[in-house]
Design a protein around this motif. Structure first.
Motif, PDB file in Angstrom:
ATOM      1  N   GLU A   1      28.519  12.399  28.426  1.00 15.09           N
ATOM      2  CA  GLU A   1      29.902  12.317  27.969  1.00 15.09           C
ATOM      3  C   GLU A   1      30.013  12.379  26.450  1.00 15.09           C
ATOM      4  O   GLU A   1      31.067  12.746  25.918  1.00 15.09           O
ATOM      5  N   GLN A   2      28.934  12.019  25.735  1.00 13.84           N
ATOM      6  CA  GLN A   2      28.972  12.087  24.273  1.00 13.84           C
ATOM      7  C   GLN A   2      29.146  13.517  23.771  1.00 13.84           C
ATOM      8  O   GLN A   2      29.648  13.742  22.673  1.00 13.84           O
ATOM      9  N   PHE A   3      28.748  14.480  24.576  1.00 16.60           N
ATOM     10  CA  PHE A   3      28.822  15.884  24.159  1.00 16.60           C
ATOM     11  C   PHE A   3      30.234  16.451  24.304  1.00 16.60           C
ATOM     12  O   PHE A   3      30.532  17.513  23.767  1.00 16.60           O
ATOM     13  N   PHE A   4      31.095  15.757  25.047  1.00 20.90           N
ATOM     14  CA  PHE A   4      32.413  16.308  25.339  1.00 20.90           C
ATOM     15  C   PHE A   4      33.375  16.208  24.173  1.00 20.90           C
ATOM     16  O   PHE A   4      34.493  16.702  24.255  1.00 20.90           O
ATOM     17  N   THR A   5      32.956  15.578  23.089  1.00 22.46           N
ATOM     18  CA  THR A   5      33.791  15.604  21.889  1.00 22.46           C
ATOM     19  C   THR A   5      33.743  16.971  21.221  1.00 22.46           C
ATOM     20  O   THR A   5      34.573  17.293  20.385  1.00 22.46           O
ATOM     21  N   GLY A   6      32.739  17.775  21.600  1.00 23.34           N
ATOM     22  CA  GLY A   6      32.628  19.114  21.039  1.00 23.34           C
ATOM     23  C   GLY A   6      31.699  19.215  19.849  1.00 23.34           C
ATOM     24  O   GLY A   6      31.551  20.291  19.264  1.00 23.34           O
ATOM     25  N   TRP A   7      31.029  18.121  19.474  1.00 24.49           N
ATOM     26  CA  TRP A   7      30.159  18.159  18.293  1.00 24.49           C
ATOM     27  C   TRP A   7      28.982  19.118  18.479  1.00 24.49           C
ATOM     28  O   TRP A   7      28.434  19.646  17.524  1.00 24.49           O
ATOM     29  N   PHE A   8      28.586  19.365  19.718  1.00 26.07           N
ATOM     30  CA  PHE A   8      27.426  20.196  20.036  1.00 26.07           C
ATOM     31  C   PHE A   8      27.824  21.653  20.262  1.00 26.07           C
ATOM     32  O   PHE A   8      27.011  22.465  20.675  1.00 26.07           O
ATOM     33  N   LEU A   9      29.080  21.990  19.955  1.00 26.70           N
ATOM     34  CA  LEU A   9      29.645  23.267  20.372  1.00 26.70           C
ATOM     35  C   LEU A   9      28.888  24.471  19.817  1.00 26.70           C
ATOM     36  O   LEU A   9      28.548  25.404  20.557  1.00 26.70           O
ATOM     37  N   GLY A  10      28.614  24.487  18.526  1.00 31.21           N
ATOM     38  CA  GLY A  10      27.935  25.623  17.930  1.00 31.21           C
ATOM     39  C   GLY A  10      26.560  25.852  18.537  1.00 31.21           C
ATOM     40  O   GLY A  10      26.187  26.988  18.871  1.00 31.21           O
ATOM     41  N   VAL A  11      25.804  24.772  18.718  1.00 32.40           N
ATOM     42  CA  VAL A  11      24.477  24.875  19.311  1.00 32.40           C
ATOM     43  C   VAL A  11      24.577  25.344  20.758  1.00 32.40           C
ATOM     44  O   VAL A  11      23.766  26.144  21.232  1.00 32.40           O
ATOM     45  N   SER A  12      25.576  24.856  21.481  1.00 34.26           N
ATOM     46  CA  SER A  12      25.744  25.235  22.888  1.00 34.26           C
ATOM     47  C   SER A  12      25.984  26.729  23.045  1.00 34.26           C
ATOM     48  O   SER A  12      25.431  27.370  23.943  1.00 34.26           O
ATOM     49  N   PHE A  13      26.809  27.301  22.175  1.00 39.36           N
ATOM     50  CA  PHE A  13      27.039  28.751  22.216  1.00 39.36           C
ATOM     51  C   PHE A  13      25.742  29.515  21.956  1.00 39.36           C
ATOM     52  O   PHE A  13      25.469  30.538  22.584  1.00 39.36           O
ATOM     53  N   LEU A  14      24.934  29.012  21.029  1.00 40.28           N
ATOM     54  CA  LEU A  14      23.657  29.655  20.727  1.00 40.28           C
ATOM     55  C   LEU A  14      22.700  29.564  21.918  1.00 40.28           C
ATOM     56  O   LEU A  14      21.950  30.506  22.199  1.00 40.28           O
ATOM     57  N   ILE A  15      22.725  28.438  22.624  1.00 36.16           N
ATOM     58  CA  ILE A  15      21.890  28.280  23.818  1.00 36.16           C
ATOM     59  C   ILE A  15      22.284  29.310  24.875  1.00 36.16           C
ATOM     60  O   ILE A  15      21.427  29.960  25.486  1.00 36.16           O
ATOM     61  N   THR A  16      23.586  29.475  25.090  1.00 35.89           N
ATOM     62  CA  THR A  16      24.050  30.461  26.062  1.00 35.89           C
ATOM     63  C   THR A  16      23.654  31.871  25.645  1.00 35.89           C
ATOM     64  O   THR A  16      23.292  32.702  26.485  1.00 35.89           O
ATOM     65  N   ALA A  17      23.703  32.159  24.355  1.00 33.48           N
ATOM     66  CA  ALA A  17      23.291  33.473  23.856  1.00 33.48           C
ATOM     67  C   ALA A  17      21.833  33.755  24.222  1.00 33.48           C
ATOM     68  O   ALA A  17      21.491  34.872  24.644  1.00 33.48           O
TER      69      ALA A  17
END
Length: 277
Positions: free
Chosen positions: A104-120
């Protein structure tokens, strides 16, 4: 929330749920662009709205694959597809039950940039493995369901695309592109239903449902359903023709820009920070 905001959020949800670019991540971006604060987005009403927008895309899945769902309903106890969908849902269920407070800590969106890179990176892998073998399975089996299920569990993180992750899992496990895409889309149904039950229970207990504006919510769900239907049809036609590397490139650029903005202190985006156990 205005009707215009609901239309934008519904359109973003519908299109990005089935394109391998992450609907949750793009919803966070859309809210930031429209000036919806992190505090407002974290309220029970907005969390419930996100779930209802996903229900809109669930309707699209039901309509597109109605023949498959009808076959399941006619004889659920003998349905191989139903069993595989249940199996594929277990890893996500395990993560939610065992690590929910951490996730649930990730749902604030702080990890957003890294998450997009992971999907890439996932999509680069998916494109590479899709050409690594000439013989590909046309129907999913237990191995495919489990691997795709584990990949779906990773997509709990906002910005990590559920369709992109499960598609990667399907291709890596030996499914052909069209079968992997179809099963990945159908896997969204139990995930959305589970989320609806969980968040719905919390919304009822906290009284968040009364905070939702009825007309904008209905409009948003309808837009999500229609755009989701179009996105599924588009991906099913595109999957055998286009390279996933184009989606990967888009996400790599987007993720890099967002991460730079986060590290640079951009107040419109959630600040990058390390989670606590």
């Amino acid at each position: 929330m205005t009707i215009l905001q609901a239309i934008v959020l519904g359109l973003v949800q519908g299109l990005t749920e089935f394109l391998p670019v992450s609907s949750s991540g793009h919803l966070i971006l859309a809210r930031a662009i429209m000036g919806i604060s992190d505090e407002a987005a974290a309220t029970g009403a907005y969390l419930m709205l996100d779930v209802l927008l996903h229900v809109g895309t669930l309707l699209a899945v039901i309509v597109v694959f109605w023949k498959d769902w009808w076959e399941i309903l006619k004889n659920p106890f003998k349905s191989k597809t139903l069993g595989l969908l249940f199996l594929a849902s277990l890893p996500t269920l395990a993560v939610v039950v065992l690590f929910n407070d951490f996730v649930e800590q990730f749902f604030t969106g702080w990890f957003l940039g890294v998450s997009f890179l992971i999907t890439a990176v996932f999509l680069l892998i998916a494109e590479a493995v899709s050409h690594s073998r000439k013989l590909k399975a046309e129907q999913p089996g237990i191995k495919h369901a489990l691997i795709m299920g584990f990949m779906q569990a990773l997509a709990i993180l906002p910005g990590v695309s559920r369709s992109g992750s499960t598609l990667t899992g399907g291709l890596a496990s030996g499914l052909n592109r069209k079968s992997a895409a179809k099963f990945a889309f159908m896997m969204s149904a139990p995930a959305i239903l589970g989320s609806l039950l969980y968040e719905g229970k919390n919304a009822i207990e906290e009284g968040s449902l009364s905070q939702l504006a009825l007309v904008p919510t209905i409009v948003g769900v309808a837009v999500a359903a229609i755009s989701g239907y179009l996105a599924i049809r588009f991906m099913l036609k595109l999957i055998n023709k286009a390279s996933l590397n184009w989606f990967s490139l888009y996400l790599a650029i987007l993720g890099f820009v967002i991460l730079c903005l986060q590290l640079g202190g951009c107040t419109a985006l959630p600040a990058f920070q390390l989670p606590t156990m």
